[in-house]
Design a protein around this motif. Structure first.
Motif, PDB file in Angstrom:
ATOM      1  N   LYS A  49       0.828  -1.204   0.000  1.00  0.00           N
ATOM      2  CA  LYS A  49       0.000   0.000   0.000  1.00  0.00           C
ATOM      3  C   LYS A  49       0.862   1.254   0.000  1.00  0.00           C
ATOM      4  CE  LYS A  49      -4.421  -0.411   2.007  1.00  0.00           C
ATOM      5  NZ  LYS A  49      -5.252  -0.246   3.195  1.00  0.00           N
ATOM      6  N   TRP A  50       1.915   1.244   0.829  1.00  0.00           N
ATOM      7  CA  TRP A  50       2.757   2.436   0.924  1.00  0.00           C
ATOM      8  C   TRP A  50       3.456   2.717  -0.408  1.00  0.00           C
ATOM      9  CZ3 TRP A  50       7.533   4.414   0.258  1.00  0.00           C
ATOM     10  CH2 TRP A  50       7.751   5.682   0.793  1.00  0.00           C
TER      11      TRP A  50
ATOM     12  N   LYS B  46       3.065   1.677 -10.133  1.00  0.00           N
ATOM     13  CA  LYS B  46       1.786   2.099 -10.701  1.00  0.00           C
ATOM     14  C   LYS B  46       0.570   1.416 -10.103  1.00  0.00           C
ATOM     15  CE  LYS B  46       3.458   3.631 -15.149  1.00  0.00           C
ATOM     16  NZ  LYS B  46       3.255   3.581 -16.586  1.00  0.00           N
ATOM     17  N   SER B  47       0.745   0.223  -9.514  1.00  0.00           N
ATOM     18  CA  SER B  47      -0.405  -0.481  -8.955  1.00  0.00           C
ATOM     19  C   SER B  47       0.030  -1.297  -7.741  1.00  0.00           C
ATOM     20  CB  SER B  47      -1.039  -1.397 -10.003  1.00  0.00           C
ATOM     21  OG  SER B  47      -0.162  -2.463 -10.306  1.00  0.00           O
ATOM     22  N   ARG B  48      -0.950  -1.691  -6.933  1.00  0.00           N
ATOM     23  CA  ARG B  48      -0.639  -2.511  -5.756  1.00  0.00           C
ATOM     24  C   ARG B  48      -0.164  -3.893  -6.154  1.00  0.00           C
ATOM     25  NH1 ARG B  48      -4.777  -2.537  -0.896  1.00  0.00           N
ATOM     26  NH2 ARG B  48      -3.278  -4.063  -0.166  1.00  0.00           N
ATOM     27  N   SER B  49      -0.686  -4.414  -7.251  1.00  0.00           N
ATOM     28  CA  SER B  49      -0.244  -5.737  -7.684  1.00  0.00           C
ATOM     29  C   SER B  49       1.217  -5.692  -8.137  1.00  0.00           C
ATOM     30  CB  SER B  49      -1.138  -6.290  -8.784  1.00  0.00           C
ATOM     31  OG  SER B  49      -1.123  -5.445  -9.908  1.00  0.00           O
ATOM     32  N   LEU B  50       1.627  -4.615  -8.794  1.00  0.00           N
ATOM     33  CA  LEU B  50       3.039  -4.468  -9.163  1.00  0.00           C
ATOM     34  C   LEU B  50       3.904  -4.291  -7.918  1.00  0.00           C
ATOM     35  CD1 LEU B  50       2.905  -2.156 -12.315  1.00  0.00           C
ATOM     36  CD2 LEU B  50       3.461  -4.585 -12.213  1.00  0.00           C
ATOM     37  N   ALA B  51       3.382  -3.597  -6.925  1.00  0.00           N
ATOM     38  CA  ALA B  51       4.112  -3.426  -5.665  1.00  0.00           C
ATOM     39  C   ALA B  51       4.301  -4.779  -4.988  1.00  0.00           C
ATOM     40  CB  ALA B  51       3.359  -2.467  -4.750  1.00  0.00           C
ATOM     41  N   ALA B  52       3.268  -5.604  -4.989  1.00  0.00           N
ATOM     42  CA  ALA B  52       3.356  -6.924  -4.375  1.00  0.00           C
ATOM     43  C   ALA B  52       4.395  -7.793  -5.102  1.00  0.00           C
ATOM     44  CB  ALA B  52       1.995  -7.607  -4.386  1.00  0.00           C
ATOM     45  N   LYS B  53       4.398  -7.743  -6.435  1.00  0.00           N
ATOM     46  CA  LYS B  53       5.373  -8.512  -7.203  1.00  0.00           C
ATOM     47  C   LYS B  53       6.792  -8.028  -6.937  1.00  0.00           C
ATOM     48  CE  LYS B  53       2.314  -9.715 -10.992  1.00  0.00           C
ATOM     49  NZ  LYS B  53       1.984  -9.487 -12.404  1.00  0.00           N
ATOM     50  N   LEU B  54       6.966  -6.723  -6.809  1.00  0.00           N
ATOM     51  CA  LEU B  54       8.279  -6.152  -6.532  1.00  0.00           C
ATOM     52  C   LEU B  54       8.802  -6.623  -5.182  1.00  0.00           C
ATOM     53  CD1 LEU B  54      10.494  -4.123  -7.458  1.00  0.00           C
ATOM     54  CD2 LEU B  54       9.223  -2.379  -6.223  1.00  0.00           C
ATOM     55  N   VAL B  55       7.940  -6.621  -4.170  1.00  0.00           N
ATOM     56  CA  VAL B  55       8.338  -7.043  -2.829  1.00  0.00           C
ATOM     57  C   VAL B  55       8.644  -8.542  -2.814  1.00  0.00           C
ATOM     58  CG1 VAL B  55       7.565  -7.306  -0.451  1.00  0.00           C
ATOM     59  CG2 VAL B  55       7.086  -5.194  -1.686  1.00  0.00           C
ATOM     60  N   GLN B  56       7.779  -9.357  -3.410  1.00  0.00           N
ATOM     61  CA  GLN B  56       7.975 -10.806  -3.415  1.00  0.00           C
ATOM     62  C   GLN B  56       9.192 -11.207  -4.241  1.00  0.00           C
ATOM     63  OE1 GLN B  56       4.179 -12.191  -4.727  1.00  0.00           O
ATOM     64  NE2 GLN B  56       3.241 -11.957  -2.715  1.00  0.00           N
ATOM     65  N   GLY B  57       9.541 -10.394  -5.232  1.00  0.00           N
ATOM     66  CA  GLY B  57      10.710 -10.664  -6.053  1.00  0.00           C
ATOM     67  C   GLY B  57      12.018 -10.242  -5.398  1.00  0.00           C
TER      68      GLY B  57
END
Length: 127
Positions: free
Chosen positions: A11-12, A20-31
């Motif tokens: 979210k942050w 650009k999106s929360r789903s991209l943020a989630a992928k970035l963190v998990q990667g």
């Protein structure tokens, strides 16, 4: 929210306009592209708080942000800049090479063979 001044990392990142999106943020963190105070974050649900230093590795740049506030919404860029202090290193200009980089050197004639040279090679192989 988990507590006052705390927020999920996905979210942050979305509210601060790092992605650009929360789903991209989630992928970035998990990667493994986000570190919090030097520690790799593994899940999008990990909590960050004010004072944390995030190192975000994107395709062509590295962002270093100190979190000042949790976000409440994805607003305009002016509002997003109030959520963090940018500690990122200054990128080198594209037209300047790093001072220790040597220009590429190629010896004359070391490129692809000409048609004449290919024919000579074919004649050698056929004999």
């Amino acid at each position: 929210m988990a507590g006052e001044g705390r927020q999920r990392i996905d979210k942050w990142l979305f509210f601060s306009r790092a992605v650009k999106s929360r789903s991209l943020a989630a992928k970035l963190v998990q990667g493994g592209g986000v570190r919090n105070n030097g520690q790799k974050l593994g899940q999008a649900s990990d909590i960050v708080k004010s004072g944390d230093v995030l190192t975000i590795t994107l395709d062509r740049r590295i962002l270093v942000y100190k979190i000042l506030l949790p976000g409440e919404r994805r607003g305009p860029a002016e509002e997003a800049r109030k959520l963090y202090e940018d500690l990122s290193p200054v990128p080198t200009p594209k037209d300047q090479a790093p001072p220790d980089a040597l220009p590429p050197v190629r010896e004359a004639g070391s490129g692809r063979p000409t048609k004449k040279e290919r024919r000579a090679t074919d004649r050698l192989r056929s004999e």
